[in-house]
Write a protein that holds these residues in place. Structure first.
Motif, mmCIF file in Angstrom:
data_model
loop_
_atom_site.group_PDB
_atom_site.id
_atom_site.type_symbol
_atom_site.label_atom_id
_atom_site.label_comp_id
_atom_site.label_asym_id
_atom_site.label_seq_id
_atom_site.Cartn_x
_atom_site.Cartn_y
_atom_site.Cartn_z
ATOM 1 N N ASN A 1 35.076 50.709 37.361
ATOM 2 C CA ASN A 1 36.139 51.100 38.289
ATOM 3 C C ASN A 1 36.337 50.000 39.330
ATOM 4 N N ILE A 2 37.164 49.015 38.978
ATOM 5 C CA ILE A 2 37.367 47.863 39.862
ATOM 6 C C ILE A 2 38.845 47.616 40.158
ATOM 7 N N PHE A 3 39.681 48.633 39.921
ATOM 8 C CA PHE A 3 41.116 48.448 40.074
ATOM 9 C C PHE A 3 41.645 49.212 41.284
ATOM 10 N N GLY A 4 42.911 49.009 41.578
ATOM 11 C CA GLY A 4 43.552 49.684 42.699
ATOM 12 C C GLY A 4 43.383 48.905 43.990
ATOM 13 N N LYS A 5 44.045 49.400 45.013
ATOM 14 C CA LYS A 5 44.035 48.706 46.310
ATOM 15 C C LYS A 5 42.632 48.604 46.901
ATOM 16 N N SER A 6 41.851 49.641 46.727
ATOM 17 C CA SER A 6 40.495 49.608 47.283
ATOM 18 C C SER A 6 39.455 49.181 46.251
ATOM 19 N N GLU A 7 39.940 48.740 45.079
ATOM 20 C CA GLU A 7 39.085 48.217 44.010
ATOM 21 C C GLU A 7 37.988 49.185 43.572
#
Length: 65
Positions: free
Chosen positions: A18-24
């Protein structure tokens, strides 16, 4: 590459970090990847005009090749 492999089923989101999105800290989002490729498909087919239309799978697979 990640988006294409995800759409092609070559990646299993549950086993990807889980390394995606704005907050990574978000998982892979296959629906977001599909929406992005739909835009690419539309753009490519617009540029090709009426000569030949490529389908979604051709473009996704072609991006990996």
């Amino acid at each position: 590459m990640t988006d294409a492999n995800l759409v092609l089923g070559r990646l299993v989101p549950d086993y990807f970090p889980n390394i995606f999105g704005k907050s990574e800290n978000e998982p892979l989002d296959i629906e977001a990847s599909k929406r992005s490729f739909e835009k690419v498909v539309a753009q490519i087919n617009d540029e090709l005009g009426s000569t030949k239309k490529l389908d979604f799978d051709e473009i996704v697979y072609g991006s990996v090749r």
